[in-house]
Scaffold this active site. Structure first.
Site, short mmCIF file in Angstrom:
data_model
loop_
_atom_site.label_atom_id
_atom_site.label_comp_id
_atom_site.label_asym_id
_atom_site.label_seq_id
_atom_site.Cartn_x
_atom_site.Cartn_y
_atom_site.Cartn_z
N THR A 479 0.85 -1.19 0.00
CA THR A 479 0.00 0.00 0.00
C THR A 479 0.89 1.24 0.00
O THR A 479 1.90 1.28 0.70
CB THR A 479 -0.95 0.02 1.21
OG1 THR A 479 -1.78 1.18 1.15
CG2 THR A 479 -0.20 0.01 2.53
N HIS A 531 2.59 -11.11 14.46
CA HIS A 531 3.67 -11.63 15.31
C HIS A 531 3.42 -13.07 15.74
O HIS A 531 4.32 -13.75 16.26
CB HIS A 531 3.81 -10.75 16.56
CG HIS A 531 5.22 -10.62 17.06
ND1 HIS A 531 6.19 -11.55 16.78
CD2 HIS A 531 5.82 -9.67 17.83
CE1 HIS A 531 7.32 -11.19 17.37
NE2 HIS A 531 7.13 -10.05 18.00
#
Length: 560
Positions: A479, A531
């Protein structure tokens, strides 16, 4: 046989809802999967659809009642009506003579050479089960060619056209504009062959009725041009609310040259916000209004002229007094589009599901900018597309994904799925919102093929032509907020992908190079990642690979 209508599951931790509105009344025919009642919870508004076709037999829970999950709302007498949606109004006066009633309801002659063919709602894409009929491009009685676009559907992700399966005449419309339809539902019927005179779309009025009853009561004379007054429109909705049909009827009844015909989606926005369509600037063909025009008008309304204070004489003293000007509205309100609701839901789901973390780096763009400057003209002359930065970043991302496979993976239940393909999503801004079309197999594409694919997808996005196939199945997303001037951001994951790369504006900044302060074109990059799947070491390594490839573009050719 009666089938109960029950309150469906309302979502995690939601056990109760309020009956907001019945969309059907007892005695009315309903089609399978047709919306019949609207419920409101403290989080969402949702429609309950008919599980069978038939007639609404009775209503148990009235509007305003609080109901729990599983409670009975009403019942449908199954099989009492055709499975196709029926006309929204009953037949004309019961006093009609049988012959006259038959004449009135019978359409004019249509030449046909085959059995009627139904027009179903096509497959809308992965996990998309419902769409809204945005507009019909053909009317009942119109001739259509095979594969000609006849109807436009809107989902929460894309707008798509439905094409005629055969050539013939559109003989009926089952799902009117603004109605919600499920995959496989019938939109209308085409009779193969050539069409004669147009079929009548509505029954004629009874000829035996007195002359006075044939004339519908007229609303106040519609204003013309910029004098259009929403208060002159008779609202048929709840509490006198002006509906889309009311506005379309009002505008069609305006014989002034300034009257305009609006697409249903545009008319709905105009009606909901009490706008004067003549005051909205149109960007479509011949100045036609689009949905984007109305949204832009609501976002940036034109400055209203300040009315002059009115002066009146005081009866007691004969002195003049000045009255204050009317106070402008301080806010406007508009209903969220399906696409905006879905964007909101998906972004919030990503935040609630993934253990998101963002790591940053910066890139000296000098080498890429020099390379682009050197080969830009020759590249465009040979390939017919401009050489931009996106192809460099796409190739750098592919190399980094190959070096750090966990970034090109996803979590599926208790499994980790490692993708061996490199389908890169490139976020683009469109009039309908942010979309992420996917460039397939970037590892196998050349720079020119990547630039060409991105250009084609961006154009389709601007024209509202992106399909589900254009946006499904990406393994990683890029993006670029830099095109809007963003210096730094923390992008949100495009689930179920494990990471997203954010690019930003290129800005000249002083940096230290070999002990000397120099000014270089620098760009901050951000990698947001899950994560649960990607460790910090892997995320940092990934961004460093991107930095190395961009600061030394020859690496992209040598795969180093």
């Amino acid at each position: 046989m009666a089938t109960e209508i029950v309150v469906p599951a309302l979502g995690e931790s939601v056990t109760e809802a309020t009956v907001a509105k019945w969309l059907k009344q007892p005695g009315e025919a309903v089609a399978m999967d047709e919306a019949i009642v609207e419920l409101e919870t403290d989080k969402v508004t949702l429609e309950v659809n008919a599980s069978v076709a038939g007639v609404l037999e009775g209503i148990v829970a009235n509007e305003g009642d609080d109901v729990e999950v599983g409670a009975v709302l009403g019942s449908i007498a199954e099989g009492a009506a055709s499975s196709a949606p029926v006309a929204s109004k009953p037949a004309e006066s019961k006093e009609q003579a049988p012959a006259e009633a038959s004449e009135a309801a019978e359409p004019e002659a249509v030449e046909a050479t085959g059995e009627p063919v139904e027009i179903p709602v096509p497959v809308l894409g992965e996990s998309v089960t419902e769409a809204t009929v945005a507009q019909w491009m053909k009317s009942v009685g119109d001739s259509v060619a095979q594969d000609e676009a006849i109807c436009e559907l809107e989902t929460d992700k894309v707008t798509l056209e439905v094409n005629a399966p055969v050539a013939g005449v559109l003989t009926s419309i089952a799902a009117e504009a603004d109605s919600d339809v499920g995959v496989g539902a019938i939109l209308g019927v085409i009779t193969p062959g050539s069409g004669g005179a147009k079929a009548a779309s509505k029954p004629a009025a009874a000829s035996s009725a007195p002359a006075s009853s044939q004339e519908a009561p007229k609303a106040a004379t519609p204003a013309t041009g910029n004098d259009l007054d929403p208060s002159q429109i008779n609202g048929s909705g709840a509490g006198g609310k002006v509906t889309t049909a009311d506005l379309v009827t009002f505008l069609e009844g305006n014989t002034s040259p300034a009257a305009m015909t609006l697409p249903p989606a545009v008319a709905k926005l105009i009606a909901e916000n009490n706008l004067n369509p003549h005051q909205v600037k149109g960007s479509g063909k011949d100045g036609a209004l689009t949905k984007g025009d109305v949204l832009e008008h609501l976002k940036n309304p034109p400055a209203a002229p300040v009315p002059a204070p009115t002066v009146s004489a005081s009866p007691a003293s004969g002195t003049a007094s000045t009255s204050a000007a009317p106070v402008e509205e301080r806010e406007t309100r508009e209903k969220m589009s399906k696409m905006r609701k879905t964007i909101s839901r998906r972004l919030k789901e990503a935040q609630n599901t993934a253990a998101m973390l963002t790591t940053f780096n910066e890139i000296d763009m000098s080498a890429v900018m020099d390379t682009r400057k050197q080969y830009k003209e020759a590249f465009e002359k040979k390939h017919g597309v401009r050489l931009g930065f996106n192809s460099f970043f796409a190739k750098a991302v592919v190399q980094a994904l190959q070096d750090v496979p966990s970034v090109n993976a996803r979590i599926d239940g208790d499994d980790i799925v490692y993708n061996s393909f490199f389908d890169i999503g490139m976020a683009v801004s469109t009039p309908s919102g942010l979309m992420v079309p996917v460039i397939r197999d970037c590892d196998k594409k050349s720079f020119s093929e990547i630039e060409g694919s991105l250009g084609d997808l961006a154009k389709k996005g601007r024209d509202g032509k992106l399909g589900m196939d254009d946006m499904a199945g990406g393994s990683f997303t890029i993006t670029n907020g830099g095109v809007f001037g963003s210096l730094l951001s923390t992008p949100i994951l495009n689930m179920p992908q494990a990471a997203i790369l954010g690019l930003h504006k290129i800005e000249e900044r002083p940096i230290a190079v070999n002990g000397q302060v120099v000014v270089r074109p620098m760009m901050y990059t951000a990698l947001s990642y899950d994560h649960r799947l990607i460790d910090g070491r892997e995320a940092v390594t990934f961004l460093v690979r991107i930095k190395e490839c961009m600061e030394d573009p020859q690496r992209l050719l040598l795969s180093m």
